[in-house]
Design a protein around this motif. Structure first.
Motif, mmCIF file in Angstrom:
data_model
loop_
_atom_site.group_PDB
_atom_site.id
_atom_site.type_symbol
_atom_site.label_atom_id
_atom_site.label_comp_id
_atom_site.label_asym_id
_atom_site.label_seq_id
_atom_site.Cartn_x
_atom_site.Cartn_y
_atom_site.Cartn_z
ATOM 1 N N LEU A 392 0.828 -1.218 0.000
ATOM 2 C CA LEU A 392 0.000 0.000 0.000
ATOM 3 C C LEU A 392 0.857 1.262 0.000
ATOM 4 O O LEU A 392 0.661 2.166 -0.811
ATOM 5 C CB LEU A 392 -0.909 0.015 1.227
ATOM 6 C CG LEU A 392 -2.139 -0.885 1.217
ATOM 7 C CD1 LEU A 392 -2.831 -0.838 2.573
ATOM 8 C CD2 LEU A 392 -3.104 -0.458 0.121
ATOM 9 N N ALA A 393 1.818 1.328 0.914
ATOM 10 C CA ALA A 393 2.569 2.565 1.103
ATOM 11 C C ALA A 393 3.485 2.861 -0.075
ATOM 12 O O ALA A 393 3.539 4.002 -0.555
ATOM 13 C CB ALA A 393 3.382 2.480 2.394
ATOM 14 N N THR A 394 4.203 1.856 -0.566
ATOM 15 C CA THR A 394 5.158 2.097 -1.651
ATOM 16 C C THR A 394 4.457 2.592 -2.895
ATOM 17 O O THR A 394 4.883 3.566 -3.526
ATOM 18 C CB THR A 394 5.940 0.810 -1.972
ATOM 19 O OG1 THR A 394 6.655 0.388 -0.814
ATOM 20 C CG2 THR A 394 6.931 1.046 -3.096
ATOM 21 N N ALA A 395 3.375 1.934 -3.257
ATOM 22 C CA ALA A 395 2.684 2.297 -4.493
ATOM 23 C C ALA A 395 2.018 3.657 -4.389
ATOM 24 O O ALA A 395 2.218 4.546 -5.226
ATOM 25 C CB ALA A 395 1.647 1.226 -4.834
ATOM 26 N N GLN A 396 1.215 3.833 -3.355
ATOM 27 C CA GLN A 396 0.425 5.054 -3.280
ATOM 28 C C GLN A 396 1.252 6.268 -2.898
ATOM 29 O O GLN A 396 0.931 7.390 -3.302
ATOM 30 C CB GLN A 396 -0.726 4.853 -2.292
ATOM 31 C CG GLN A 396 -1.619 3.670 -2.608
ATOM 32 C CD GLN A 396 -2.135 3.690 -4.043
ATOM 33 O OE1 GLN A 396 -2.345 4.742 -4.623
ATOM 34 N NE2 GLN A 396 -2.333 2.511 -4.615
ATOM 35 N N LEU A 397 2.336 6.083 -2.134
ATOM 36 C CA LEU A 397 3.212 7.209 -1.830
ATOM 37 C C LEU A 397 3.899 7.700 -3.100
ATOM 38 O O LEU A 397 4.081 8.899 -3.306
ATOM 39 C CB LEU A 397 4.246 6.804 -0.779
ATOM 40 C CG LEU A 397 5.166 7.901 -0.233
ATOM 41 C CD1 LEU A 397 4.359 9.102 0.222
ATOM 42 C CD2 LEU A 397 6.006 7.354 0.908
ATOM 43 N N THR A 398 4.260 6.756 -3.958
ATOM 44 C CA THR A 398 4.811 7.135 -5.259
ATOM 45 C C THR A 398 3.771 7.894 -6.073
ATOM 46 O O THR A 398 4.078 8.906 -6.711
ATOM 47 C CB THR A 398 5.258 5.877 -6.027
ATOM 48 O OG1 THR A 398 6.271 5.211 -5.280
ATOM 49 C CG2 THR A 398 5.800 6.242 -7.402
ATOM 50 N N GLY A 399 2.526 7.414 -6.044
ATOM 51 C CA GLY A 399 1.465 8.081 -6.789
ATOM 52 C C GLY A 399 1.211 9.488 -6.292
ATOM 53 O O GLY A 399 1.032 10.423 -7.084
ATOM 54 N N VAL A 400 1.216 9.680 -4.956
ATOM 55 C CA VAL A 400 1.016 11.006 -4.391
ATOM 56 C C VAL A 400 2.149 11.940 -4.809
ATOM 57 O O VAL A 400 1.926 13.099 -5.183
ATOM 58 C CB VAL A 400 0.920 10.930 -2.850
ATOM 59 C CG1 VAL A 400 0.966 12.333 -2.236
ATOM 60 C CG2 VAL A 400 -0.350 10.225 -2.430
ATOM 61 N N SER A 401 3.382 11.443 -4.759
ATOM 62 C CA SER A 401 4.539 12.274 -5.080
ATOM 63 C C SER A 401 4.510 12.759 -6.522
ATOM 64 O O SER A 401 4.895 13.898 -6.814
ATOM 65 C CB SER A 401 5.834 11.489 -4.828
ATOM 66 O OG SER A 401 5.931 11.078 -3.485
#
Length: 540
Positions: A392-401
């Motif tokens: 969850l964190a790796t994918a969506q944090l990349t998306g937010v960035s």
């Protein structure tokens, strides 16, 4: 990536497979090192460089590779990176000496650095809206799953065949990625980019990052201040009493300072610069990469300690260790589907926060169950939760960035985001490694203080042997009835030190969770859409 039909999703699969290849390669070699040492008759220093040369070069080149991908073409850079990686894998598989293998690993790092940020920029340029969230979820889960599958695959190949197949497996995978990418992924680039190149900025960036990452990776090995063991590379020996680590770190930070000053001046003068500072004016990008660096401190650092504990305390084989870590990979892949649905309902920022919270629970739980007699099933649930959080964190944090980063700057944005993660991971491993081995030495010294028949000099030798071997000496101590009680004390000490490392990782993740609370809500539908027609048509 083709804008219609299933082609772009198959293209996503090809890109994710390429990313999995470079992530697996960072972990697969760890379990093959003992056989490499025996077959090539290399020293422990050479073995260390077989592992670290790849990571060092990889981290140092991410920013440069991402920027040049925007200019020269993102698909071209990705495919070239795969070709370089595969060629280096061939050289590694047939290497006849430690020097040849280290050189091949350096070239692998170059290829990997060309691939990782470019894979992100290709997704950012070719997916939009809700589909971009799904694409990043698949990409992020691939990283988490591949990191966990590496030891399993490495253990199986090394045990069943040879350590050379740990590199040889990249050849068919890489060729498939090249063919699929050329067939299914369209080219994209920043056509407005200045044709002149900031060569000085690129050079300063690479030198600075090399120094900083070297210091973070090698501090525990060579000493944070005083040199604790011989240091040599390609026949060059470091003979000074001071460790090369602080020298490299100080030089690296100084060069990065010069790099930042040079970039500010070039941006103000409107001249071509490696780093476009306007990106930091985007709140989601600025906060996203800061959160990524902090989260990465605790995200993968524990994967350094757990395999050592499984093998040297519980007595697992390399393959069994890979199986034990499999729930982490399963959790990461499961998160890819849940992450897309969660993002649609609650937003990417909330998905990141829940992901980091799950990682925190999983890591802290692992710290609670670690002991010399832990049952095989006890860590499974926590590993699964940990993997869910990583996915969850790796994918969506990349998306937010990257959600609000203009498509034409997506390579540079991806390079910065990947660099932040790599520096955070290197710092996390450095800190957790120090916690693990400092704790091991202190605890074992205390537990052996009252051991009957063990003189102080012998106690120091035992502690040094267990620390220097990263716990591998425990098996030899346990095999001898005379030293079996000492081995049991060493197992307790190693377990306690692993527990401390887990709690330290949980502390990093708690700070990362607090940082993630500052992430702005970015709806996928508001992210910049890719151009209607790519700069170059997809090749059939």
């Amino acid at each position: 990536m083709r804008s219609e039909g299933r082609g772009r999703w198959w293209g996503l699969f090809a890109i994710s497979l390429g990313v999995a290849m470079i992530i697996v390669d960072a972990t697969i070699v760890n379990v093959a090192v003992p056989q490499i040492i025996r077959d090539l008759e290399i020293t422990s220093t050479d073995a260390q460089w077989v592992q670290e040369a790849y990571t060092l070069v990889f981290a140092a080149l991410l920013l440069v590779a991402g920027r040049f991908a925007d200019r020269s073409g993102r698909r071209r850079m990705f495919v070239t990176g795969v070709a370089v990686f595969v060629a280096a894998s061939v050289l590694a598989a047939v290497a006849g000496s430690g020097e040849a293998l280290i050189a091949a690993r350096v070239v692998q790092g170059i290829g990997g650095a060309m691939m990782l940020p470019t894979s992100l920029s290709l997704l950012n340029a070719n997916f939009t809206g809700r589909e971009k969230g799904i694409a990043f979820a698949v990409w992020g889960s691939t990283i988490g799953g591949a990191a966990a599958l590496g030891p399993l695959l490495g253990g199986w190949l090394t045990t069943t065949y040879s350590w050379r197949w740990a590199f040889g497996i990249n050849i068919p995978v890489g060729l498939a990625v090249v063919v699929a990418t050329l067939a299914l992924v369209a080219e994209s680039r920043d056509d407005r980019a200045e044709r002149r190149v900031d060569l000085l900025g690129a050079l300063l960036s690479v030198i600075g990052m090399t120094g900083v990452v070297f210091a973070l990776i090698e501090g525990r090995t060579y000493g944070w201040w005083q040199r604790e063991r011989p240091f040599s590379l390609f026949g060059l020996d470091w003979t000074a009493a001071i460790s090369p680590v602080p020298v490299a770190g100080i030089v690296g930070l100084a060069v990065l300072g010069v790099f930042l000053v040079q970039q500010v001046r070039r941006n103000r003068a409107g001249r071509p610069a490696l780093l476009d500072l306007s990106l930091f004016g985007i709140a989601s990008f600025r906060n996203g990469i800061l959160a990524a660096a902090i989260v990465s401190l605790g995200e993968f650092g524990l994967l350094f300690a757990l395999p050592l504990w499984y093998q040297n305390v519980l007595g697992y084989s390399a393959f069994d260790t890979g199986l034990a870590l499999l729930p982490l990979a399963v959790g990461s892949f499961v998160a890819s589907g849940l992450g897309a649905a969660l993002t649609r309902k609650r937003g990417a920022a909330r998905a990141v926060q829940l992901g980091v919270a799950a990682e925190l629970v999983g890591v802290a739980g692992l710290g609670l169950v670690v002991s010399p007699d832990t049952s095989w099933w006890a860590p499974l649930g926590f590993l699964f939760v940990y993997g869910m959080g990583v996915g969850l964190a790796t994918a969506q944090l990349t998306g937010v960035s990257l959600a609000e980063v203009p498509v034409r700057q997506s390579g540079q944005g991806s390079g910065l985001q990947s660099t932040a993660r790599q520096v955070g991971s290197a710092l996390g491993i450095a800190v957790l490694g120090t916690v693990l081995f400092a704790g091991l030495g202190g605890i074992l010294t205390d537990r052996l203080a009252d051991q009957p028949g063990l003189a102080p000099a012998q106690r120091e030798q035992v502690v040094a042997a267990v620390k220097e071997s990263a716990g591998a000496a425990i098996g030899g101590l346990a095999a001898d009835p005379r030293t079996a009680p000492i081995a049991q004390e060493a197992k307790v000490a190693f377990s306690d030190a692993t527990r401390y490392a887990a709690f330290a990782a949980a502390g990093f993740l708690l700070v990362g969770l607090l940082a993630c609370l500052r992430l702005p809500r970015v709806d996928a539908d508001q992210a910049e859409t890719p151009p209607a027609a790519p700069a170059e048509p997809a090749k059939a």
